[in-house]
Design a protein around this motif. Structure first.
Motif, PDB file in Angstrom:
ATOM      1  N   LEU A  82       0.673  -1.080  -0.239  1.00  0.00           N
ATOM      2  CA  LEU A  82       0.056  -0.126   0.093  1.00  0.00           C
ATOM      3  C   LEU A  82       0.881   1.427   0.058  1.00  0.00           C
ATOM      4  CD1 LEU A  82      -2.753   1.381   0.205  1.00  0.00           C
ATOM      5  CD2 LEU A  82      -2.560   1.074   2.796  1.00  0.00           C
ATOM      6  N   LEU A  83       1.794   1.240   0.790  1.00  0.00           N
ATOM      7  CA  LEU A  83       2.745   2.405   0.738  1.00  0.00           C
ATOM      8  C   LEU A  83       3.591   2.816  -0.540  1.00  0.00           C
ATOM      9  CD1 LEU A  83       4.227   1.888   4.432  1.00  0.00           C
ATOM     10  CD2 LEU A  83       2.688   3.676   3.738  1.00  0.00           C
ATOM     11  N   ARG A  84       3.627   1.469  -1.061  1.00  0.00           N
ATOM     12  CA  ARG A  84       4.560   1.623  -2.506  1.00  0.00           C
ATOM     13  C   ARG A  84       3.813   2.324  -3.548  1.00  0.00           C
ATOM     14  NH1 ARG A  84       9.255  -1.280  -3.077  1.00  0.00           N
ATOM     15  NH2 ARG A  84       9.723  -2.598  -1.227  1.00  0.00           N
ATOM     16  N   LEU A  85       2.464   2.277  -3.484  1.00  0.00           N
ATOM     17  CA  LEU A  85       1.573   3.073  -4.286  1.00  0.00           C
ATOM     18  C   LEU A  85       1.584   4.535  -4.284  1.00  0.00           C
ATOM     19  CD1 LEU A  85      -1.856   1.141  -3.673  1.00  0.00           C
ATOM     20  CD2 LEU A  85      -0.427   0.895  -5.720  1.00  0.00           C
ATOM     21  N   PHE A  86       2.171   5.038  -3.000  1.00  0.00           N
ATOM     22  CA  PHE A  86       2.228   6.422  -2.835  1.00  0.00           C
ATOM     23  C   PHE A  86       3.555   6.969  -2.663  1.00  0.00           C
ATOM     24  CE2 PHE A  86      -1.857   4.905  -1.181  1.00  0.00           C
ATOM     25  CZ  PHE A  86      -2.595   5.544  -1.904  1.00  0.00           C
ATOM     26  N   THR A  87       4.539   6.259  -2.296  1.00  0.00           N
ATOM     27  CA  THR A  87       5.896   6.603  -2.047  1.00  0.00           C
ATOM     28  C   THR A  87       6.904   6.585  -3.246  1.00  0.00           C
ATOM     29  OG1 THR A  87       5.430   5.902   0.193  1.00  0.00           O
ATOM     30  CG2 THR A  87       7.757   6.253  -0.345  1.00  0.00           C
ATOM     31  N   PRO A  88       7.548   7.558  -3.812  1.00  0.00           N
ATOM     32  CA  PRO A  88       8.548   7.019  -4.837  1.00  0.00           C
ATOM     33  C   PRO A  88       9.366   6.176  -4.851  1.00  0.00           C
ATOM     34  CG  PRO A  88       7.982   9.492  -4.632  1.00  0.00           C
ATOM     35  CD  PRO A  88       7.233   8.866  -3.517  1.00  0.00           C
ATOM     36  N   ARG A  89       9.750   5.325  -5.518  1.00  0.00           N
ATOM     37  CA  ARG A  89      11.029   4.228  -5.219  1.00  0.00           C
ATOM     38  C   ARG A  89      12.106   4.699  -6.241  1.00  0.00           C
ATOM     39  NH1 ARG A  89      14.240   1.237  -2.526  1.00  0.00           N
ATOM     40  NH2 ARG A  89      14.572  -0.665  -3.234  1.00  0.00           N
ATOM     41  N   TYR A  90      11.648   5.085  -7.391  1.00  0.00           N
ATOM     42  CA  TYR A  90      12.921   5.356  -8.269  1.00  0.00           C
ATOM     43  C   TYR A  90      13.159   6.896  -8.656  1.00  0.00           C
ATOM     44  CZ  TYR A  90      12.778   0.410  -9.353  1.00  0.00           C
ATOM     45  OH  TYR A  90      12.585  -0.742  -9.148  1.00  0.00           O
ATOM     46  N   TYR A  91      14.113   7.164  -8.723  1.00  0.00           N
ATOM     47  CA  TYR A  91      14.873   8.701  -8.888  1.00  0.00           C
ATOM     48  C   TYR A  91      15.715   8.724 -10.209  1.00  0.00           C
ATOM     49  CZ  TYR A  91      16.789  13.360  -7.740  1.00  0.00           C
ATOM     50  OH  TYR A  91      17.095  14.543  -7.652  1.00  0.00           O
ATOM     51  N   ILE A  92      15.575   9.521 -11.234  1.00  0.00           N
ATOM     52  CA  ILE A  92      16.221   9.757 -12.302  1.00  0.00           C
ATOM     53  C   ILE A  92      16.628  11.289 -12.487  1.00  0.00           C
ATOM     54  CG2 ILE A  92      14.358   9.764 -14.031  1.00  0.00           C
ATOM     55  CD1 ILE A  92      16.075   7.971 -15.828  1.00  0.00           C
TER      56      ILE A  92
END
Length: 176
Positions: A157-167
């Protein structure tokens, strides 16, 4: 323009970012051994070569070659003990790099089966920005995105809203 199916959302986001900031044709050195994403870059019109699996913490010769316009590093720097050395030694004037972001609700990644597949660093965005700046790069563009997973639970659920990748797209600061 490649409009095929992407095996990962990050492939699509990464290719869009690359296309927007460094349009083909260009000569790219992609850090890491040849991987499935290289084919997407080549279909887009880029000429891509890869490093050969050398330990970039100890040997940065591969990034010091002349004639490379862009260095790409997609989820590479988190595996290095000393990413500063590689970033400092890159001879190309352009860099496109992505990293997984540090997630407060999840420990750093460590493969249970592959002793080399580990994250020595998981950065916050400001830390990666600072590393790039100290190594002589100026960030010209950046983006973040989430990485939802098809599981049930608090972390998914948290992964739906929390950015995981940065470019980021960065250019070499002259005289650095």
């Amino acid at each position: 323009m490649y409009e095929g199916n992407f095996p990962h959302q990050r492939y699509q986001k990464t290719l869009e970012f690359l296309r927007e900031n460094t349009p083909a044709p260009s000569n790219i050195l992609d850090l890491g051994v040849r991987n499935p994403f290289v084919e997407f870059m080549e279909k887009e019109g880029y000429t891509v070569s890869n490093t050969s699996g050398e330990d970039l913490d100890f040997n940065t010769e591969a990034v010091q070659k002349e004639g490379i316009q862009i260095v790409t590093a997609f989820e590479i720097f988190e595996h290095l003990v000393a990413p500063f050395n590689v970033l400092r030694d890159i001879k190309a004037d352009k860099l496109v790099a992505s990293i997984p972001l540090k997630l407060w609700f999840s420990p750093a990644y460590r493969s249970k089966t592959d002793p080399w597949d580990r994250h020595y660093h998981e950065f916050e965005d400001w830390q990666f920005d600072w590393l790039l700046e100290k190594a002589g790069w100026e960030i010209k563009a950046r983006n973040k995105w989430t990485h939802p997973v098809k599981k049930i639970g608090l972390r998914p659920l948290l992964r739906l809203f929390t950015p995981r990748y940065y470019i980021v797209y960065a250019e070499r600061i002259k005289n650095s």
